[in-house]
Write a protein that holds these residues in place. Structure first.
Motif, PDB file in Angstrom:
ATOM      1  N   LEU A  90       0.993  -1.079   0.111  1.00  0.00           N
ATOM      2  CA  LEU A  90       0.119   0.019   0.054  1.00  0.00           C
ATOM      3  C   LEU A  90       0.955   1.228   0.103  1.00  0.00           C
ATOM      4  O   LEU A  90       0.584   2.268  -0.705  1.00  0.00           O
ATOM      5  N   LEU A  91       2.011   1.088   0.798  1.00  0.00           N
ATOM      6  CA  LEU A  91       2.832   2.518   0.824  1.00  0.00           C
ATOM      7  C   LEU A  91       3.484   2.572  -0.720  1.00  0.00           C
ATOM      8  O   LEU A  91       3.626   3.533  -0.899  1.00  0.00           O
ATOM      9  N   ALA A  92       3.833   1.448  -1.231  1.00  0.00           N
ATOM     10  CA  ALA A  92       4.475   1.393  -2.774  1.00  0.00           C
ATOM     11  C   ALA A  92       3.366   2.190  -3.603  1.00  0.00           C
ATOM     12  O   ALA A  92       3.722   3.119  -4.447  1.00  0.00           O
ATOM     13  N   GLU A  93       2.237   1.648  -3.555  1.00  0.00           N
ATOM     14  CA  GLU A  93       1.155   2.160  -4.251  1.00  0.00           C
ATOM     15  C   GLU A  93       0.991   3.950  -4.144  1.00  0.00           C
ATOM     16  O   GLU A  93       0.748   4.550  -4.897  1.00  0.00           O
ATOM     17  N   GLU A  94       0.977   4.247  -2.820  1.00  0.00           N
ATOM     18  CA  GLU A  94       0.889   5.508  -2.441  1.00  0.00           C
ATOM     19  C   GLU A  94       1.953   6.290  -3.041  1.00  0.00           C
ATOM     20  O   GLU A  94       1.845   7.560  -3.441  1.00  0.00           O
ATOM     21  N   ALA A  95       3.071   5.896  -2.993  1.00  0.00           N
ATOM     22  CA  ALA A  95       4.431   6.411  -3.624  1.00  0.00           C
ATOM     23  C   ALA A  95       4.179   6.761  -5.011  1.00  0.00           C
ATOM     24  O   ALA A  95       4.451   7.757  -5.539  1.00  0.00           O
ATOM     25  N   HIS A  96       3.678   5.913  -5.438  1.00  0.00           N
ATOM     26  CA  HIS A  96       3.414   5.811  -7.108  1.00  0.00           C
ATOM     27  C   HIS A  96       2.255   6.954  -7.380  1.00  0.00           C
ATOM     28  O   HIS A  96       2.568   7.564  -8.329  1.00  0.00           O
ATOM     29  N   SER A  97       1.097   7.025  -6.586  1.00  0.00           N
ATOM     30  CA  SER A  97       0.387   7.954  -6.743  1.00  0.00           C
ATOM     31  C   SER A  97       0.670   9.273  -6.408  1.00  0.00           C
ATOM     32  O   SER A  97       0.023  10.238  -6.793  1.00  0.00           O
ATOM     33  N   ASN A  98       1.125   9.301  -5.179  1.00  0.00           N
ATOM     34  CA  ASN A  98       1.199  10.676  -4.496  1.00  0.00           C
ATOM     35  C   ASN A  98       2.582  10.853  -3.979  1.00  0.00           C
ATOM     36  O   ASN A  98       2.929  10.361  -2.745  1.00  0.00           O
ATOM     37  N   GLN A  99       3.767  11.221  -4.689  1.00  0.00           N
ATOM     38  CA  GLN A  99       5.044  11.164  -4.548  1.00  0.00           C
ATOM     39  C   GLN A  99       5.407  11.999  -3.063  1.00  0.00           C
ATOM     40  O   GLN A  99       6.249  11.835  -2.442  1.00  0.00           O
ATOM     41  N   LYS A 100       4.696  13.075  -3.064  1.00  0.00           N
ATOM     42  CA  LYS A 100       4.982  14.261  -2.144  1.00  0.00           C
ATOM     43  C   LYS A 100       4.860  13.750  -0.616  1.00  0.00           C
ATOM     44  O   LYS A 100       5.879  13.603  -0.104  1.00  0.00           O
ATOM     45  N   ASN A 101       3.788  13.125  -0.099  1.00  0.00           N
ATOM     46  CA  ASN A 101       3.771  12.603   1.192  1.00  0.00           C
ATOM     47  C   ASN A 101       4.462  11.515   1.513  1.00  0.00           C
ATOM     48  O   ASN A 101       4.501  10.821   2.649  1.00  0.00           O
ATOM     49  N   SER A 102       5.046  10.750   0.527  1.00  0.00           N
ATOM     50  CA  SER A 102       5.668   9.458   0.862  1.00  0.00           C
ATOM     51  C   SER A 102       6.910   9.736   0.469  1.00  0.00           C
ATOM     52  O   SER A 102       7.890   8.544   0.451  1.00  0.00           O
ATOM     53  N   SER A 103       7.594  10.869   0.201  1.00  0.00           N
ATOM     54  CA  SER A 103       9.044  10.918  -0.047  1.00  0.00           C
ATOM     55  C   SER A 103       9.701  10.661   0.787  1.00  0.00           C
ATOM     56  O   SER A 103       9.601  11.225   2.119  1.00  0.00           O
ATOM     57  N   GLY A 104      10.993  10.025   0.480  1.00  0.00           N
ATOM     58  CA  GLY A 104      11.988   9.756   1.530  1.00  0.00           C
ATOM     59  C   GLY A 104      11.699   8.550   2.421  1.00  0.00           C
ATOM     60  O   GLY A 104      12.734   8.150   3.325  1.00  0.00           O
ATOM     61  N   LEU A 105      10.554   7.866   2.548  1.00  0.00           N
ATOM     62  CA  LEU A 105       9.995   6.683   3.100  1.00  0.00           C
ATOM     63  C   LEU A 105      10.915   5.479   2.857  1.00  0.00           C
ATOM     64  O   LEU A 105      11.061   5.111   1.577  1.00  0.00           O
ATOM     65  N   LEU A 106      11.629   4.868   3.756  1.00  0.00           N
ATOM     66  CA  LEU A 106      12.127   3.482   3.501  1.00  0.00           C
ATOM     67  C   LEU A 106      11.698   2.527   4.403  1.00  0.00           C
ATOM     68  O   LEU A 106      11.930   2.254   5.322  1.00  0.00           O
ATOM     69  N   PRO A 107      10.591   1.564   3.720  1.00  0.00           N
ATOM     70  CA  PRO A 107      10.123   0.750   4.294  1.00  0.00           C
ATOM     71  C   PRO A 107      10.796  -0.724   4.531  1.00  0.00           C
ATOM     72  O   PRO A 107      11.547  -1.025   3.629  1.00  0.00           O
ATOM     73  N   LEU A 108      10.796  -1.244   5.900  1.00  0.00           N
ATOM     74  CA  LEU A 108      11.811  -2.263   6.145  1.00  0.00           C
ATOM     75  C   LEU A 108      10.801  -3.476   6.740  1.00  0.00           C
ATOM     76  O   LEU A 108      10.395  -2.939   7.956  1.00  0.00           O
ATOM     77  N   PRO A 109      10.833  -4.397   6.212  1.00  0.00           N
ATOM     78  CA  PRO A 109       9.943  -5.488   7.167  1.00  0.00           C
ATOM     79  C   PRO A 109      10.604  -6.190   8.162  1.00  0.00           C
ATOM     80  O   PRO A 109      11.944  -6.064   8.024  1.00  0.00           O
ATOM     81  N   LEU A 110      10.017  -6.636   9.243  1.00  0.00           N
ATOM     82  CA  LEU A 110      10.793  -7.377  10.301  1.00  0.00           C
ATOM     83  C   LEU A 110       9.958  -8.395  11.185  1.00  0.00           C
ATOM     84  O   LEU A 110       9.004  -8.331  11.590  1.00  0.00           O
ATOM     85  N   TYR A 111      10.333  -9.760  10.408  1.00  0.00           N
ATOM     86  CA  TYR A 111       9.511 -10.732  11.020  1.00  0.00           C
ATOM     87  C   TYR A 111      10.463 -11.936  11.166  1.00  0.00           C
ATOM     88  O   TYR A 111      11.746 -12.014  10.418  1.00  0.00           O
ATOM     89  N   SER A 112      10.300 -13.217  11.984  1.00  0.00           N
ATOM     90  CA  SER A 112      11.248 -13.995  12.358  1.00  0.00           C
ATOM     91  C   SER A 112      11.290 -14.892  10.767  1.00  0.00           C
ATOM     92  O   SER A 112      12.651 -15.331  10.909  1.00  0.00           O
ATOM     93  N   GLY A 113      10.557 -14.794  10.045  1.00  0.00           N
ATOM     94  CA  GLY A 113      10.797 -15.612   8.551  1.00  0.00           C
ATOM     95  C   GLY A 113      11.938 -14.945   7.635  1.00  0.00           C
ATOM     96  O   GLY A 113      12.029 -15.615   6.762  1.00  0.00           O
ATOM     97  N   LEU A 114      12.401 -13.746   8.168  1.00  0.00           N
ATOM     98  CA  LEU A 114      13.454 -13.196   7.152  1.00  0.00           C
ATOM     99  C   LEU A 114      14.514 -13.537   7.366  1.00  0.00           C
ATOM    100  O   LEU A 114      14.868 -14.065   8.393  1.00  0.00           O
ATOM    101  N   SER A 115      15.673 -13.462   6.150  1.00  0.00           N
ATOM    102  CA  SER A 115      17.053 -13.841   6.504  1.00  0.00           C
ATOM    103  C   SER A 115      17.625 -12.902   7.540  1.00  0.00           C
ATOM    104  O   SER A 115      17.090 -11.648   7.650  1.00  0.00           O
ATOM    105  N   ARG A 116      18.833 -13.339   7.942  1.00  0.00           N
ATOM    106  CA  ARG A 116      19.543 -12.697   9.006  1.00  0.00           C
ATOM    107  C   ARG A 116      19.949 -11.062   8.491  1.00  0.00           C
ATOM    108  O   ARG A 116      19.760 -10.192   9.074  1.00  0.00           O
ATOM    109  N   ALA A 117      20.378 -11.268   7.086  1.00  0.00           N
ATOM    110  CA  ALA A 117      20.776  -9.921   6.786  1.00  0.00           C
ATOM    111  C   ALA A 117      19.648  -9.048   6.521  1.00  0.00           C
ATOM    112  O   ALA A 117      20.095  -7.830   6.838  1.00  0.00           O
ATOM    113  N   GLU A 118      18.768  -9.432   6.191  1.00  0.00           N
ATOM    114  CA  GLU A 118      17.284  -8.636   6.079  1.00  0.00           C
ATOM    115  C   GLU A 118      17.052  -8.180   7.444  1.00  0.00           C
ATOM    116  O   GLU A 118      16.656  -6.704   7.602  1.00  0.00           O
ATOM    117  N   GLN A 119      17.126  -8.715   8.388  1.00  0.00           N
ATOM    118  CA  GLN A 119      16.690  -8.342   9.879  1.00  0.00           C
ATOM    119  C   GLN A 119      17.551  -7.505  10.113  1.00  0.00           C
ATOM    120  O   GLN A 119      17.274  -6.489  10.887  1.00  0.00           O
TER     121      GLN A 119
END
Ligand SMILES: Nc1ncnc2c1ncn2[C@@H]1O[C@H](COP(=O)(O)OP(=O)(O)OP(=O)(O)O)[C@@H](O)[C@H]1O
Length: 695
Positions: A294-323
């Motif tokens: 949803l954030l990516a869609e928002e960035a696509h349609s409205n760049q202004k209010n989502s500029s500079g956002l760096l979304p990062l997921p965090l859950y146990s199923g992620l690889s160590r490097a990603e965590q």
């Protein structure tokens, strides 16, 4: 009183948790504080509320067998108390100070911080151990952080934990199963080792229960000849004061879609608030991926209010490097948005985080001993969790927490504490652990909160059928001992052991690795058709487990390509994690004398091995029912989950890995079986049900 409403107006003031009105501050600095010098770190230590209590804490630990410490989140308990103990000499003479945590991520990050504060290399004087990873040096490490589960496993080698002088059980109020088992075992050890000191760190609400549990002074005399020994009555110390202030915002009206509200709140913060990272609490991988989309869609349609956002997921199923990405400094001009499950809820300090968004929900296990179904349910969190979540802001500077529920709900309806995990779980693993430690009378074990006898009996029954326990309820040899040695769900362990005999350990270890993570598929929105088509490329008529083998083979053939994953709607990070776990499982299997052997396409052998582990989760399709299955064990109505390749196929007999409850009970990870394999795999279990089963 003014409230904040997602996507609408921001209030001019808010009320904090304690009821005091706090003006908003707009002068937050965006600089990261990662470049502390040593002197700077020392100053920070001294500023923590717990610092003022150092003498008192050391006095109580000296004089009481057990000390219960109650303090606000961020007061410095976890990072400072082990250092006080070390400085006071509790690690002299080769002794070790232990500090346990319920979660792996917390163990890693807290130990790194303490090593940094002490100016030593992690793995030397300060080390950590989590499942599959040991960063300690024997004879050198004197302050050790570890998960409670790992400490329980250490008791298999050293039942009295003789090398430890003090054991601090942190976050005891979380009441995870491992914490509860550990508390029961430590109480037993104390009787044999009066010199051992325990520190239990707990939220206010649990302190009294902890006191009663550890208060053996009435029942027991002080150990012989120990007139100067520690008092048996526990001490309770309340550490007053918190870190930086966190202003709490509530929504005005309950939100109907918390994922959308999370997204609009992130955008609102980005638009109106000074720099600072955002930490969002959601329930699981699926929610997190949806929010990122949803954030990516928002960035696509409205760049202004989502500029500079760096979304990062965090859950146990992620690889160590990603965590680990969550710990990297935020690039200038950017704002990290960490979208996490409750693995970030306790003991974690993420330096850049100034804003926390709390959805108010988490995924929780619930077990019904009557139907024998343990399911994962999205359920409201407790006040204790809400406080921990808001505590992730305000660690290194003042912060704000946006709660996506009303203040009225928080005050009047949210439960004060959660139900201990022990009382809402299947107890199969617990029983094995205790049996492996030689505790035979499990029903008579001294639990902080006893589990239900029904759940216990159910577990004993399953373990007997899995041939892990014998007629006298003792671990069988070798199966029972081997399963106890494997740090895995016993059903997965049994499946691996069976695969050795069936000649398909290579395939089963791949399946075990996939079953250990939440999902290999990405959560796609609006492209269901394309995703279904992609799944069909791998789909096997026999079900998900065999499909996973095809997916893994494809991933290897693609040379572990992220592009390939993207094209096939597979989660690249999850696939990397599968490779990681598979390597670990291979090592463990080797230790148990299991040689990797492929069955070269003999799918029946693979399905038989799965059945040998998961026979207790067998279900049969109800005739003329359009997809209704009944569990053989409890005659519960269940359905195949839409994410399964067997969804709408509805074969007659299946076994599943787990149940997810929403409006219905859905089976996840389903494989077709031949019902005769059930009686082969577990004759005792299915003996009496045979007529019923019309095999
Ligand atoms: N990695 C880190 N980087 C910067 N500061 C840190 C770090 N870890 C801890 N701190 C500082 O130390 C403080 C105390 O952390 P600590 O984990 O000891 O608190 P705690 O009382 O155990 O809280 P909790 O119950 O939330 O775990 C933090 O609020 C933060 O100011």
């Amino acid at each position: 009183m003014a409230f904040w409403k997602p996507g609408t107006e921001k209030p001019s003031f808010v009320e904090d948790e304690e009821g005091g009105i706090v003006l908003m501050s707009n002068n937050l600095s965006s600089s990261s504080s990662s470049s502390y010098g040593y002197a700077n770190i020392e100053k920070q230590r001294q500023r923590l509320p717990v610092y003022k209590y150092m003498t008192e804490i050391l006095y109580l630990v000296e004089n009481h067998a057990t000390t219960i410490i109650v303090g606000e989140t961020g007061s410095g308990k976890t990072t400072q108390i082990p250092q006080f103990l070390k400085e006071a000499g509790w690690a002299e003479g080769g002794r070790v100070i232990a500090c346990t945590q319920p979660r792996r991520l917390a163990v890693q990050s807290v130990s790194a911080r303490v090593a940094e504060e002490m100016g030593v290399k992690l793995g030397d004087e300060v080390g950590y151990t989590i499942r599959f990873e040991d960063h300690t040096t024997s004879g050198v490490t004197s302050v050790k952080f570890l998960t409670d589960g790992v400490l329980i496993r250490e008791m298999m080698e050293d039942p009295l934990l003789t090398k430890y002088s003090v054991i601090m059980v942190d976050e005891a109020h979380e009441r995870s199963i491992s914490t509860d088992i550990l508390l029961g075992l430590l109480k037993k050890i104390q009787r044999r080792r009066p010199e051992l000191r325990l520190i239990i760190s707990s939220a206010t609400i649990e302190a009294k229960a902890m006191f009663n549990f550890f208060n053996t002074s009435k029942k027991r005399q002080a150990p012989e000849g120990s007139t100067q020994g520690p008092k048996l009555e526990p001490a309770i110390l309340s550490v007053e004061g918190r870190g930086f202030s966190v202003k709490i915002h509530y929504v005005e009206e309950p939100v109907s879609d918390y994922i959308r509200s999370v997204v609009s709140t992130i955008l609102l913060i980005n638009e109106r608030e000074p720099p600072g990272d955002v930490l969002v609490f959601l329930t699981g991988q699926d929610d997190i991926e949806t929010a990122i989309k949803l954030l990516a869609e928002e960035a696509h349609s409205n760049q202004k209010n989502s500029s500079g956002l760096l979304p990062l997921p965090l859950y146990s199923g992620l690889s160590r490097a990603e965590q680990e990405l969550i710990f990297t400094p935020t690039p200038r001009g950017k704002r990290k948005v960490i979208l996490s499950t409750n693995i970030a809820e306790t003991s974690l300090t993420l330096e850049g985080v100034v804003y926390v968004i709390d959805s108010g929900f988490s995924k929780q296990k619930f077990y019904n001993p009557i139907s024998d179904i343990e399911s994962l349910v999205v359920a409201p969190i407790s006040k204790a969790s809400a406080r921990q979540r808001s505590g992730r802001a305000g660690r290194v500077r003042p912060g704000k927490c946006y709660r996506l529920y009303t203040e009225d709900y928080f005050l009047k309806q949210m439960p004060g504490e959660g139900i201990p995990e022990m009382q809402r779980s299947n107890l199969v693993s617990t029983v094995i652990q205790l049996k492996a430690l030689g505790i035979d009378n499990i029903l008579g074990f001294d639990w902080p909160s006893p589990p239900s006898p029904q759940a216990m009996i159910r577990a004993l029954e399953v373990l007997y059928s899995l041939q892990i326990l014998d007629d006298d309820a003792k671990l069988t040899s070798p199966t029972g001992f081997q399963v106890a040695e494997l740090p895995l769900d016993p059903m997965i362990s049994k499946m691996i052991l069976a695969s050795n005999e069936l000649g398909c350990s290579d395939e089963i270890i791949t399946i075990a690795a996939v079953l250990s993570i939440q999902s290999v598929w990405v959560i796609a929105r609006g492209v269901q058709k394309e995703q279904d088509e992609a799944k069909l490329r791998f789909a096997a008529a026999e079900g998900d487990h065999i499909t996973f083998l095809n997916v893994y083979k494809g991933f290897l053939e693609s040379k572990k390509s992220s592009q390939w994953c993207y094209k096939n709607f597979l989660n690249y990070q999850s696939m990397k994690k599968v490779v990681e776990i598979r390597d670990q499982l291979k090592r463990i299997a080797r230790r148990l004398g299991i040689t990797l052997k492929s069955c070269e396409g003999d799918i029946d052998a693979v399905r038989k091995a799965v059945t040998a582990g998961f026979f207790a989760n067998a279900c049969r399709l109800e005739p003329h029912s359009n997809g209704v299955f009944k569990t053989i064990r409890g005659s519960e109505e269940v359905y195949i989950h839409p994410s399964s390749v067997l969804f709408r196929v509805n074969p007659k007999w299946v076994v599943y890995q787990s149940i997810v409850s929403t409006e219905r009970q859905y089976m996840r990870n389903v494989v077709t079986i031949n019902p005769s394999w059930l009686t082969e795999a577990a004759p005792h279990f299915y003996q009496n049900r045979q007529n019923n089963m019309s095999l």
